[in-house]
Write a protein that holds these residues in place. Structure first.
Motif, PDB file in Angstrom:
ATOM      1  N   ASP A  18       0.789  -1.224   0.000  1.00  0.00           N
ATOM      2  CA  ASP A  18       0.000   0.000   0.000  1.00  0.00           C
ATOM      3  C   ASP A  18       0.821   1.275   0.000  1.00  0.00           C
ATOM      4  OD1 ASP A  18      -2.625  -1.275   0.296  1.00  0.00           O
ATOM      5  OD2 ASP A  18      -1.747  -1.997   2.148  1.00  0.00           O
ATOM      6  N   ILE A  19       2.141   1.142   0.085  1.00  0.00           N
ATOM      7  CA  ILE A  19       3.017   2.303   0.108  1.00  0.00           C
ATOM      8  C   ILE A  19       3.523   2.564  -1.298  1.00  0.00           C
ATOM      9  CG2 ILE A  19       5.260   3.078   0.872  1.00  0.00           C
ATOM     10  CD1 ILE A  19       3.828   3.238   3.160  1.00  0.00           C
ATOM     11  N   ALA A  20       3.877   3.783  -1.549  1.00  0.00           N
ATOM     12  CA  ALA A  20       4.418   4.071  -2.868  1.00  0.00           C
ATOM     13  C   ALA A  20       5.372   5.236  -2.793  1.00  0.00           C
ATOM     14  CB  ALA A  20       3.289   4.375  -3.819  1.00  0.00           C
ATOM     15  N   GLY A  21       6.159   5.433  -3.852  1.00  0.00           N
ATOM     16  CA  GLY A  21       7.141   6.494  -3.816  1.00  0.00           C
ATOM     17  C   GLY A  21       7.686   6.860  -5.169  1.00  0.00           C
ATOM     18  N   GLU A  22       8.404   7.959  -5.230  1.00  0.00           N
ATOM     19  CA  GLU A  22       9.102   8.352  -6.443  1.00  0.00           C
ATOM     20  C   GLU A  22      10.405   9.017  -6.028  1.00  0.00           C
ATOM     21  OE1 GLU A  22       6.729  12.556  -7.109  1.00  0.00           O
ATOM     22  OE2 GLU A  22       5.971  10.721  -7.994  1.00  0.00           O
ATOM     23  N   THR A  23      11.395   8.918  -6.873  1.00  0.00           N
ATOM     24  CA  THR A  23      12.721   9.380  -6.498  1.00  0.00           C
ATOM     25  C   THR A  23      12.757  10.891  -6.351  1.00  0.00           C
ATOM     26  OG1 THR A  23      13.673   7.512  -7.635  1.00  0.00           O
ATOM     27  CG2 THR A  23      15.131   9.332  -7.175  1.00  0.00           C
ATOM     28  N   GLY A  24      13.474  11.347  -5.321  1.00  0.00           N
ATOM     29  CA  GLY A  24      13.714  12.772  -5.151  1.00  0.00           C
ATOM     30  C   GLY A  24      12.748  13.425  -4.190  1.00  0.00           C
ATOM     31  N   SER A  25      13.004  14.709  -3.885  1.00  0.00           N
ATOM     32  CA  SER A  25      12.171  15.436  -2.931  1.00  0.00           C
ATOM     33  C   SER A  25      11.020  16.156  -3.603  1.00  0.00           C
ATOM     34  CB  SER A  25      13.021  16.436  -2.144  1.00  0.00           C
ATOM     35  OG  SER A  25      13.584  17.385  -3.021  1.00  0.00           O
ATOM     36  N   GLY A  26      11.100  16.414  -4.913  1.00  0.00           N
ATOM     37  CA  GLY A  26       9.967  16.940  -5.675  1.00  0.00           C
ATOM     38  C   GLY A  26       9.367  18.206  -5.104  1.00  0.00           C
ATOM     39  N   GLY A  27      10.183  19.129  -4.636  1.00  0.00           N
ATOM     40  CA  GLY A  27       9.662  20.382  -4.107  1.00  0.00           C
ATOM     41  C   GLY A  27       9.021  20.249  -2.746  1.00  0.00           C
ATOM     42  N   LEU A  28       9.343  19.179  -2.029  1.00  0.00           N
ATOM     43  CA  LEU A  28       8.732  18.939  -0.716  1.00  0.00           C
ATOM     44  C   LEU A  28       9.502  19.613   0.412  1.00  0.00           C
ATOM     45  CD1 LEU A  28       7.920  15.151  -1.186  1.00  0.00           C
ATOM     46  CD2 LEU A  28       6.304  17.060  -1.266  1.00  0.00           C
ATOM     47  N   GLY A  29      10.571  20.301   0.076  1.00  0.00           N
ATOM     48  CA  GLY A  29      11.376  20.952   1.099  1.00  0.00           C
ATOM     49  C   GLY A  29      12.633  20.159   1.395  1.00  0.00           C
ATOM     50  N   ASN A  30      13.274  20.500   2.479  1.00  0.00           N
ATOM     51  CA  ASN A  30      14.536  19.870   2.860  1.00  0.00           C
ATOM     52  C   ASN A  30      14.249  18.592   3.640  1.00  0.00           C
ATOM     53  OD1 ASN A  30      17.233  19.451   3.270  1.00  0.00           O
ATOM     54  ND2 ASN A  30      17.374  20.827   5.039  1.00  0.00           N
ATOM     55  N   LEU A  31      14.245  17.465   2.943  1.00  0.00           N
ATOM     56  CA  LEU A  31      13.936  16.193   3.592  1.00  0.00           C
ATOM     57  C   LEU A  31      15.138  15.712   4.400  1.00  0.00           C
ATOM     58  CD1 LEU A  31      12.067  14.351   0.690  1.00  0.00           C
ATOM     59  CD2 LEU A  31      11.094  15.629   2.595  1.00  0.00           C
ATOM     60  N   PRO A  32      14.908  15.311   5.640  1.00  0.00           N
ATOM     61  CA  PRO A  32      16.033  14.923   6.507  1.00  0.00           C
ATOM     62  C   PRO A  32      16.661  13.603   6.083  1.00  0.00           C
ATOM     63  CG  PRO A  32      13.952  14.501   7.616  1.00  0.00           C
ATOM     64  CD  PRO A  32      13.620  15.237   6.344  1.00  0.00           C
ATOM     65  N   VAL A  33      17.936  13.473   6.407  1.00  0.00           N
ATOM     66  CA  VAL A  33      18.711  12.259   6.134  1.00  0.00           C
ATOM     67  C   VAL A  33      19.311  11.791   7.455  1.00  0.00           C
ATOM     68  CG1 VAL A  33      20.674  11.303   4.864  1.00  0.00           C
ATOM     69  CG2 VAL A  33      19.241  13.065   3.797  1.00  0.00           C
ATOM     70  N   TRP A  34      19.407  10.469   7.619  1.00  0.00           N
ATOM     71  CA  TRP A  34      19.984   9.948   8.855  1.00  0.00           C
ATOM     72  C   TRP A  34      21.396  10.444   9.100  1.00  0.00           C
ATOM     73  CZ3 TRP A  34      18.377   4.271   7.634  1.00  0.00           C
ATOM     74  CH2 TRP A  34      17.132   4.001   8.211  1.00  0.00           C
ATOM     75  N   ASP A  35      21.676  10.738  10.354  1.00  0.00           N
ATOM     76  CA  ASP A  35      23.039  10.907  10.856  1.00  0.00           C
ATOM     77  C   ASP A  35      23.304   9.712  11.772  1.00  0.00           C
ATOM     78  OD1 ASP A  35      25.415  11.545  12.049  1.00  0.00           O
ATOM     79  OD2 ASP A  35      24.735  13.438  12.935  1.00  0.00           O
ATOM     80  N   LEU A  36      24.008   8.723  11.256  1.00  0.00           N
ATOM     81  CA  LEU A  36      24.242   7.490  11.998  1.00  0.00           C
ATOM     82  C   LEU A  36      25.455   7.558  12.916  1.00  0.00           C
ATOM     83  CD1 LEU A  36      23.513   4.822   9.200  1.00  0.00           C
ATOM     84  CD2 LEU A  36      21.954   5.686  10.967  1.00  0.00           C
ATOM     85  N   THR A  37      26.050   8.740  13.024  1.00  0.00           N
ATOM     86  CA  THR A  37      27.284   8.839  13.826  1.00  0.00           C
ATOM     87  C   THR A  37      27.035   8.629  15.320  1.00  0.00           C
ATOM     88  OG1 THR A  37      27.067  11.253  13.952  1.00  0.00           O
ATOM     89  CG2 THR A  37      28.405  10.348  12.158  1.00  0.00           C
ATOM     90  N   ASP A  38      25.770   8.716  15.762  1.00  0.00           N
ATOM     91  CA  ASP A  38      25.493   8.392  17.160  1.00  0.00           C
ATOM     92  C   ASP A  38      25.712   6.908  17.435  1.00  0.00           C
ATOM     93  OD1 ASP A  38      24.912  10.989  17.720  1.00  0.00           O
ATOM     94  OD2 ASP A  38      22.733  10.756  17.695  1.00  0.00           O
ATOM     95  N   LEU A  39      25.725   6.100  16.367  1.00  0.00           N
ATOM     96  CA  LEU A  39      26.068   4.687  16.488  1.00  0.00           C
ATOM     97  C   LEU A  39      27.571   4.514  16.282  1.00  0.00           C
ATOM     98  CD1 LEU A  39      23.004   3.251  14.526  1.00  0.00           C
ATOM     99  CD2 LEU A  39      23.475   2.882  16.958  1.00  0.00           C
ATOM    100  N   TYR A  40      28.037   4.830  15.073  1.00  0.00           N
ATOM    101  CA  TYR A  40      29.478   4.814  14.773  1.00  0.00           C
ATOM    102  C   TYR A  40      29.755   5.865  13.701  1.00  0.00           C
ATOM    103  CZ  TYR A  40      29.291   0.325  17.161  1.00  0.00           C
ATOM    104  OH  TYR A  40      29.076  -0.655  18.087  1.00  0.00           O
ATOM    105  N   ALA A  41      30.952   6.416  13.742  1.00  0.00           N
ATOM    106  CA  ALA A  41      31.308   7.495  12.815  1.00  0.00           C
ATOM    107  C   ALA A  41      31.442   6.994  11.381  1.00  0.00           C
ATOM    108  CB  ALA A  41      32.611   8.164  13.261  1.00  0.00           C
TER     109      ALA A  41
END
Length: 614
Positions: A18-41
């Motif tokens: 039931d989920i769907a998607g398309e590549t890119g942010s498409g004018g949706l604003g600044n979409l956040p990305v994981w910062d995994l450094t709290d686990l390991y750098a």
């Protein structure tokens, strides 16, 4: 063995289907990305190597100190043993969380896949000496453990963990066989990765563009019916081209499970899931029976309404998630989505937003749709000494806002439960959906209150009913499909056509007489990740929705102290049984009438939609 400590990707109320998607942010604003450094750098971070070294050494010393000795320990000694085991689990969880999250960001990246596989093998090898712990624990007499619990309150705190371990006592094999199965587990994990990588590598050609699965699925939620139909047929074509691979994965996984279940003398394929969920089989059967009996007054009735709204003689599968004709097709930017959900949470209790705020500001959410990223959405708790991470495939549709509300609810729950420590924080799946579905309900009610016209209210109600049908009806249909699949596999290898027939046997029953099913739809079972990663996981969604509907009814009645009781329930993590958790609200999931309360809420929304047509 130690498996990836998080569920397969796929939004709980709207799994991969039931989920769907398309590549890119498409004018949706600044979409956040994981910062995994709290686990390991980084993958080569010295801290990661140090933790691997710790796991190797700690597992060996744990076995040297305790193997064959559990029966001789006093209460303080057993408590020290449990805490050392918990420390090992925490380090293993941190390592595998990092590798798993990096992998799901880009499943087509060979380096990420290799890191995940290599670390999984190391963790499996390092932890093999510790397999004795649960085996010996299950050989201790009940009265012996009861005396130790009575002697030490700190040890007694872990009793729920002991109870879940000891639930497997009747199904425990010899020490040698348990060690063998522990080592063999990496083979099953390889089949799961084959599934993930195959799904991520599929491409679909629709409307002159080549898209991935997410991007193609989203087309079935567009206003343009011809586009929806083209997308559905292209999905069917690509799945059919790959159906032998998917059938092989399902046959192998189901056969492996059948062999292990047979050796363990499990009474059914589902029994292991019920044990891990700490829920009685009769409670699950009562839920299933209530939902199946409600198909006519829920999904059948709703989709007949939708058929009329769409002006169709017959519904097709590409119409199931179609927007209503009067629905606004504007995209909702990320900032607006955050504001909507956070305001809904704050209206319930400001503590919710205090907990949720860091998810947005500190890189705890990965929202964009990118090449090779796993489909769907999940919230992964990592380990109690760090914090959860949320994965989305955000496209700015109203349902994406509800997905954010849902996964953020998981995140809040995981933060609150972390205070229980590693072994007690993990909530059984049947209760793990409580905060997520409740967060959706809070957001939906806020939007409904803000509706300015009957048409807006109708669109919101219809969307919520569809979500609830996807959560309850659809997941129970999935559960029935899995039951039939595993039962049939016990009789021998299943051809793709046989699996297709099992899938179709539950579709007409659950969706109702308004639908025709196109040729090719019979393969749509092939990309549901839960069937591969977490057999029989799906009924937990229906359990969670019914539970939350009943909880929300108590909240709406204005009972005193609801918020404090709710927070206490979330903080409990896995330290209490569902009976104990629900008792303060006057609810009991073992009561057969309990499930009808939740189903009545869905039916009531459909009543309101029907009244709008009168």
């Amino acid at each position: 063995m130690f498996h990836l400590p998080f569920p397969a990707p796929g939004h709980p109320t709207r799994p991969a289907f039931d989920i769907a998607g398309e590549t890119g942010s498409g004018g949706l604003g600044n979409l956040p990305v994981w910062d995994l450094t709290d686990l390991y750098a980084a993958p080569d971070a010295p801290e990661l190597q140090a933790d691997l070294d710790f796991v190797e050494t700690a597992c060996a010393s744990f076995a040297a100190d305790y193997e064959g000795q559990l029966a001789t320990l006093d209460a303080a000694g057993l408590l020290d043993c449990v805490r050392r085991n918990e420390a090992i689990s925490t380090k293993m969880g941190r390592i595998m969380s990092y590798a798993g999250l990096r992998y799901y960001q880009k499943t087509t990246d060979a380096e990420r896949a290799k890191l995940l596989s290599d670390l999984q093998e190391k963790i499996t090898n390092f932890s093999t000496p510790t397999v004795f712990f649960t085996l010996e624990l299950n050989r201790l007499p009940d009265d012996h453990l009861d005396r130790l619990f009575a002697d030490n309150a700190d040890l007694a705190r872990y009793k729920p963990v002991f109870d879940r371990i000891r639930a497997m006592k009747p199904h425990q094999l010899s020490d040698e066989l348990e060690n063998f199965l522990h080592d063999l587990g990496v083979v099953g994990d390889a089949w799961e990765r084959l599934f993930d990588e195959t799904i991520a590598g599929l491409t679909f050609d629709v409307a002159g563009e080549t898209r991935n699965l997410e991007a193609t699925l989203t087309l079935m939620t567009e206003q343009d019916r011809a586009l929806r139909e083209e997308a559905a047929h292209e999905i069917a074509r690509v799945l059919d081209d790959n159906v032998k691979t998917f059938a092989r994965v399902h046959n192998t996984q189901a056969k492996e499970k059948e062999i292990i279940d047979r050796w363990r003398k499990m009474p059914s394929a589902q029994h292991g899931r019920h044990l891990s969920n700490h829920v009685e089989p009769e409670v699950v059967e009562a839920l299933r029976t209530a939902v199946v009996n409600a198909y006519p007054r829920l999904s059948h009735r709703y989709y007949e309404l939708k058929r009329q709204w769409l002006g169709l003689d017959r519904m097709q599968v590409w119409d199931r998630n179609a927007p209503l004709p009067m629905e606004d097709d504007r995209r909702i930017g990320w900032d607006e989505a955050e504001k909507t959900v956070m305001e809904a949470y704050a209206a319930f209790d400001p503590r919710m937003t205090d907990i949720a705020a860091p998810f947005f500001s500190k890189g705890w959410i990965d929202a964009g749709v990118t090449e090779g990223k796993a489909p769907g959405a999940f919230a992964h708790p990592t380990v109690t000494e760090v914090h959860p991470y949320i994965m989305l495939n955000y496209l700015g549709k109203p349902r994406d806002v509800m997905t954010l509300a849902h996964e953020l609810g998981h995140g809040v729950h995981q933060v609150l439960a972390a205070g229980q420590g590693e072994m007690l924080s993990s909530t059984p799946l049947t209760l793990a959906e409580t905060a997520s579905v409740f967060g959706e309900m809070l957001t939906f009610r806020k939007l409904l209150d803000q509706a300015e016209t009957p048409a807006q209210r109708k669109v919101l109600l219809a969307g919520k009913v569809e979500d609830m049908i996807n959560t309850v009806v659809r997941q129970i249909a999935f559960y029935d499909f899995e039951c039939k699949l595993h039962d049939a596999r016990r009789g021998g290898e299943l051809t793709p056509d046989q699996i297709n027939a099992l899938w179709m046997s539950v579709q007409g029953e659950s969706l109702g007489p308004a639908f025709d099913f196109m040729d090719g739809y019979q393969t749509f079972w092939a990309y549901i990740p839960h069937f591969v990663h977490s057999p029989f996981y799906v009924y937990a969604y229906a359990f969670g929705d019914g539970l939350v509907n009943a909880l929300y009814s108590v909240y709406a009645e204005g009972g005193p102290g609801f918020q404090d009781k709710y927070f206490d329930m979330l903080k409990a993590g896995g330290s209490m049984h569902h009976k104990e958790l629900l008792a303060p609200f006057g609810l009991d999931a073992s009561d057969p009438a309990f499930w009808n309360k939740g189903l009545d809420m869905i039916s009531g929304f459909i009543d309101e939609l029907e009244a709008m047509e009168a």
